[in-house]
Design an enzyme around this catalytic site. Structure first.
Site, PDB file in Angstrom:
ATOM      1  N   GLU A   2      23.526  -4.759   5.015  1.00  0.00           N
ATOM      2  CA  GLU A   2      23.520  -3.641   5.951  1.00  0.00           C
ATOM      3  C   GLU A   2      24.835  -3.561   6.731  1.00  0.00           C
ATOM      4  OE1 GLU A   2      19.309  -2.308   7.311  1.00  0.00           O
ATOM      5  OE2 GLU A   2      20.283  -3.145   9.071  1.00  0.00           O
TER       6      GLU A   2
ATOM      7  N   LYS B 115      15.108   7.469   6.622  1.00  0.00           N
ATOM      8  CA  LYS B 115      14.241   7.564   7.808  1.00  0.00           C
ATOM      9  C   LYS B 115      13.938   9.033   8.095  1.00  0.00           C
ATOM     10  CE  LYS B 115      15.451   3.616  10.729  1.00  0.00           C
ATOM     11  NZ  LYS B 115      16.045   3.207  11.989  1.00  0.00           N
TER      12      LYS B 115
ATOM     13  N   HIS C 246      15.609 -22.178 -13.526  1.00  0.00           N
ATOM     14  CA  HIS C 246      14.814 -21.836 -14.710  1.00  0.00           C
ATOM     15  C   HIS C 246      14.604 -20.325 -14.800  1.00  0.00           C
ATOM     16  CE1 HIS C 246      13.951 -26.074 -15.573  1.00  0.00           C
ATOM     17  NE2 HIS C 246      14.104 -26.194 -14.258  1.00  0.00           N
TER      18      HIS C 246
HETATM   19  O1  PA5 Z   1      19.959  -4.405  11.799  1.00  0.00           O
HETATM   20  C1  PA5 Z   1      19.394  -3.409  12.229  1.00  0.00           C
HETATM   21  O2  PA5 Z   1      19.734  -2.865  13.264  1.00  0.00           O
HETATM   22  C2  PA5 Z   1      18.199  -2.821  11.498  1.00  0.00           C
HETATM   23  O3  PA5 Z   1      18.001  -3.345  10.256  1.00  0.00           O
HETATM   24  C3  PA5 Z   1      16.960  -3.030  12.345  1.00  0.00           C
HETATM   25  O4  PA5 Z   1      16.759  -4.403  12.553  1.00  0.00           O
HETATM   26  C4  PA5 Z   1      15.705  -2.429  11.724  1.00  0.00           C
HETATM   27  O5  PA5 Z   1      15.936  -1.125  11.307  1.00  0.00           O
HETATM   28  C5  PA5 Z   1      14.584  -2.422  12.763  1.00  0.00           C
HETATM   29  O6  PA5 Z   1      15.003  -1.737  13.888  1.00  0.00           O
HETATM   30  P1  PA5 Z   1      14.309  -1.863  15.281  1.00  0.00           P
HETATM   31  O7  PA5 Z   1      14.416  -3.260  15.768  1.00  0.00           O
HETATM   32  O8  PA5 Z   1      15.025  -0.909  16.141  1.00  0.00           O
HETATM   33  O9  PA5 Z   1      12.871  -1.474  15.087  1.00  0.00           O
END
Ligand code: PA5
Length: 472
Positions: free
Chosen positions: A298, A441, A327
């Site tokens: 990410e 989203k 394996h």
């Molecule tokens: O790294 C990030 O910001 C995202 O992957 C969030 O952790 C994920 O989308 C969850 O978001 P939130 O904590 O706002 O619910």
């Protein structure tokens, strides 16, 4: 005195990074040359890290949480005494850290232990909206004996909100108006819907500090409450992170474990190594790979660089487990394309020793194992796989933990976080946003008719329709 206050102990627990098998002198023509690393924008990136240190608030978490740590510990003590189960409702960065740290530092069969042996509630981290999973959770917990911790930094993630709606509805039916005895919120101090809900329900609330994004949040209340509930020494975890911070504050790239790891990954990416395999040789570290996968994917998977030029950067993280995946995947790692870097994670001293007893002594192909331990076997298999990968000319490196404990896990998490941030600098991209997640989203919102998403719904309706000829 706590053991992590003793410098000798701390130094004995320093994690080691071995990069020999990334280099040409070890693995031959496919290996990296020092000049390739030195050709990267190292000085500019080191300066960038220094300039942005103030904005990277997650870097201060080992130092600035005294007050909240006391609050977390008191809350955890109450939960440990009063509840049978502790359930985290969250996804992504709000779930992967708690899962990874719990798996690393608690008993491998934690939930199956008796209450006396566990001496803490069972832990469940619910990071999906699979309806079967929610139903299954409700089959095994008694909500009246469960503390729920809803975690969302943004306060608006649909998956987490759907879980909250389900759980708060059940709690209201079971407990009446006041559900604050069974629900804790962890979120931003003012933004998002969870703050509003927490105020309305008068929930105990922990804050995700500003400048601490989801995937960099394990060492704040997001991860620390669940860890403390399960009996993990959260101060030792943070001491490990602080120890690594010192090592990662070295401006000399070749001596800074996070910087040199990042530099070698980026140099490998420039050679077309678009896959990064994380392969711990310990079940306890299996979910560190999951946590890392989100962090690396990410943060670095970005279409644009900081100047707005299209770069389509990133390296696909792959999770593997030693020896299990020897394996399954190692054939590919030794004889497949030169498109990957493998990071092995080893452990010097496992927390248990399991001897392999004598038996079937007349069958030599079995009895050669007798008298050894599984500890020797797993280490031999790790060394053998490292050797095979090295001999095949594929890039690999090894991170070694003297043992798995809160101090070394704190180091490991912090090192990978700094490594990711430094890789972002080298690639000249923003490692702290995730614009690519927004499209999915928004499409979900449109499909569920969330107000304000009509245009997106129209866009979806005009998307190319599936043709029957391609459905078999
Ligand atoms: O790294 C990030 O910001 C995202 O992957 C969030 O952790 C994920 O989308 C969850 O978001 P939130 O904590 O706002 O619910």
């Amino acid at each position: 005195m706590k053991r992590y206050e003793d410098k000798n102990w701390r130094d004995s627990m320093r994690i080691r990074v071995n990069l020999n098998n990334m280099m040409r002198e070890n693995i031959g023509d496919n290996g990296l040359c020092r000049s390739e690393i030195d050709a990267l924008p190292l000085t500019k990136s080191v300066e960038g890290m220094k300039l942005k240190r103030g904005a990277m608030k997650w870097r201060e978490l080992p130092y600035n949480q005294d007050e909240v740590l006391t609050k977390i510990e008191a809350c955890a003590e109450h939960i440990r005494n009063e509840f049978e189960s502790f359930v985290v409702l969250g996804i992504g960065g709000s779930a992967l850290g708690p899962i990874a740290v719990h798996q690393a530092l608690c008993h491998p069969r934690y939930n199956e232990l008796s209450r006396e042996k566990r001496n803490a509630p069972k832990l469940y981290v619910e990071d999906n909206v699979d309806p079967e999973r929610m139903a299954a959770l409700l089959d095994v917990i008694d909500v009246k004996k469960t503390m729920f911790n809803v975690i969302t930094k943004s306060g608006g993630t649909s998956e987490t909100m759907s879980q909250l709606l389900i759980i708060s509805d059940i709690l209201h039916r079971e407990l009446g108006d006041d559900i604050s005895t069974h629900l804790i919120a962890t979120t931003d101090k003012e933004k998002g819907n969870l703050v509003k809900i927490a105020e309305r329900e008068k929930l105990l609330t922990f804050i995700v500090p500003d400048g601490v994004g989801g995937r960099f949040s394990e060492l704040c209340p997001v991860g620390l409450l669940a860890a403390a509930v399960c009996g993990i020494d959260i101060r030792e975890l943070l001491a490990g992170a602080a120890y690594m911070d010192e090592l990662c504050s070295n401006d000399e790239v070749w001596s800074n474990p996070a910087y040199i790891l990042a530099s070698m990954q980026v140099a490998a990416m420039k050679r077309g190594c678009n896959i990064h395999v994380m392969m711990p040789y310990a079940d306890s570290l299996k979910y560190i790979s999951d946590w890392y996968a989100q962090l690396w994917a990410e943060s670095l998977g970005k279409r644009y660089d900081n100047e707005g030029a299209e770069i389509y950067a990133g390296q696909t993280p792959v999770k593997a487990l030693g020896v299990t995946d020897q394996h399954s995947q190692v054939q590919l790692y030794t004889e497949g394309p030169f498109d990957k870097v493998i990071t092995f994670i080893g452990v010097d001293s496992y927390r248990k020793e399991t001897p392999i007893p004598d038996g079937y002594l007349d069958i030599k192909d079995v009895s050669f194992l007798c008298g050894h331990t599984q500890n020797e076997l797993i280490k031999a298999e790790q060394a053998a796989t490292e050797y095979a990968v090295m001999k095949s000319g594929h890039l690999s490196n090894t991170v070694t933990l003297p043992e798995v404990n809160a101090f070394t896990i704190g180091q490991l998490l912090y090192m990978f976080e700094v490594m990711t941030a430094f890789a972002g600098e080298l690639l000249n991209l923003n490692a702290f946003d995730q614009p690519g997640v927004e499209e999915g989203k928004n499409a979900t919102y449109a499909l569920l008719r969330k107000p304000g998403f009509d245009k997106k719904r129209e866009e979806l309706e005009s998307a190319p329709k599936a043709k029957g000829e391609y459905i078999v």
